[in-house]
Scaffold this motif. Structure first.
Motif, PDB file in Angstrom:
ATOM      1  N   GLU A  97       0.941  -1.429   0.117  1.00 41.04           N
ATOM      2  CA  GLU A  97      -0.211  -0.140  -0.262  1.00 41.04           C
ATOM      3  C   GLU A  97       1.127   0.944  -0.146  1.00 41.04           C
ATOM      4  O   GLU A  97       0.202   2.229  -1.036  1.00 41.04           O
ATOM      5  CB  GLU A  97      -1.330   0.038   0.955  1.00 41.04           C
ATOM      6  CG  GLU A  97      -1.710   1.047   1.146  1.00 41.04           C
ATOM      7  CD  GLU A  97      -2.895   1.474   2.214  1.00 41.04           C
ATOM      8  OE1 GLU A  97      -3.737   1.769   1.704  1.00 41.04           O
ATOM      9  OE2 GLU A  97      -3.144  -0.039   2.748  1.00 41.04           O
ATOM     10  N   ALA A  98       2.016   1.399   0.226  1.00 39.56           N
ATOM     11  CA  ALA A  98       3.105   2.487   0.830  1.00 39.56           C
ATOM     12  C   ALA A  98       3.802   2.507  -0.539  1.00 39.56           C
ATOM     13  O   ALA A  98       4.700   3.744  -0.176  1.00 39.56           O
ATOM     14  CB  ALA A  98       3.822   2.347   2.426  1.00 39.56           C
ATOM     15  N   SER A 153       8.907   4.620  -3.602  1.00 40.53           N
ATOM     16  CA  SER A 153       8.702   6.068  -3.534  1.00 40.53           C
ATOM     17  C   SER A 153       9.192   6.313  -4.590  1.00 40.53           C
ATOM     18  O   SER A 153       9.913   5.595  -5.598  1.00 40.53           O
ATOM     19  CB  SER A 153       9.085   6.838  -2.262  1.00 40.53           C
ATOM     20  OG  SER A 153      10.725   7.068  -2.487  1.00 40.53           O
TER      21      SER A 153
END
Length: 215
Positions: free
Chosen positions: A75-76, A111
């Motif tokens: 999810e992150a 990220s």
């Protein structure tokens, strides 16, 4: 060059890779609520148990039916699907979205400003059987789909990984086949022979396999 995300959610510049090691991938997936297996060249290397070549990425096989659990686990993370496959672009995979059946690959990075580190490979299942996405006639019980290292890292059983590598054989695939051939037991060889004869009759690897016997 870092990947650049356009306004429609696609990536036009894919950016660099810095793949996780199998050990780091195992740590990342230690609390996963779904089965997974190290796949690709690393799966062969784990079976051989000796590092012998470089790897440009890290593949992890998961089952399509578990995709909601997979997306929640990451999810992150920043996840993009290869949709449509082979088109040279990636598309954001949002949390809560079901991937269409045509999508088999998902690129993952912690990220947007970090390199890609994991590629998820989605395969099919029917009850207790793994089903090849290339040909539904090719199957293997899920209990026999993978093996594990002495430290508990699950990896795709080499005969299944070699079946996938057999479609478009590159130099590294030939090397993987040569390094693995004598490690396959009679059942593994027999399964691979049957799968190749069914889907790729006349494949060059069949001659080598036949010299070792099917059963």
């Amino acid at each position: 060059m870092w990947a650049v995300t356009s306004t429609n959610g696609t990536v036009s510049v894919r950016g660099p890779w810095d793949p996780l090691s199998p050990e780091k991938a195992a740590a990342l997936l230690a609390e996963a609520e779904f089965p997974w297996w190290i796949a690709g060249g690393y799966a062969i290397e784990l079976a051989v148990d000796v590092p012998y070549r470089e790897h440009s990425d890290l593949d992890v096989l998961v089952l399509r039916r578990d995709q909601a659990l997979v997306r929640r686990h990451f999810e992150a993370w920043d996840l993009f699907s290869a949709d449509p496959p082979g088109a040279g672009s990636l598309r954001v995979w949002p949390v809560g979205e079901d991937l269409p059946n045509r999508v088999h690959d998902v690129w993952c990075r912690p990220s947007p400003d970090q390199p890609w580190s994991v590629q998820l490979m989605f395969d099919e299942a029917d009850g207790g059987e793994w089903v090849s996405r290339r040909d539904a006639r090719v199957r293997r019980p899920l209990a026999q789909l993978g093996r594990a290292t002495s430290t508990g890292i699950p990896y795709l059983s080499p005969e299944v990984q070699l079946f996938y590598k057999a479609k478009d054989v590159r130099a590294k695939d030939e090397l993987d086949f040569e390094r693995t051939l004598l490690l396959l037991d009679a059942d593994q060889r027999g399964w691979l022979v049957d799968a190749l004869e069914m889907t790729m009759p006349g494949h060059a690897w069949l001659t080598r396999l036949s010299t070792l016997g099917r059963r």
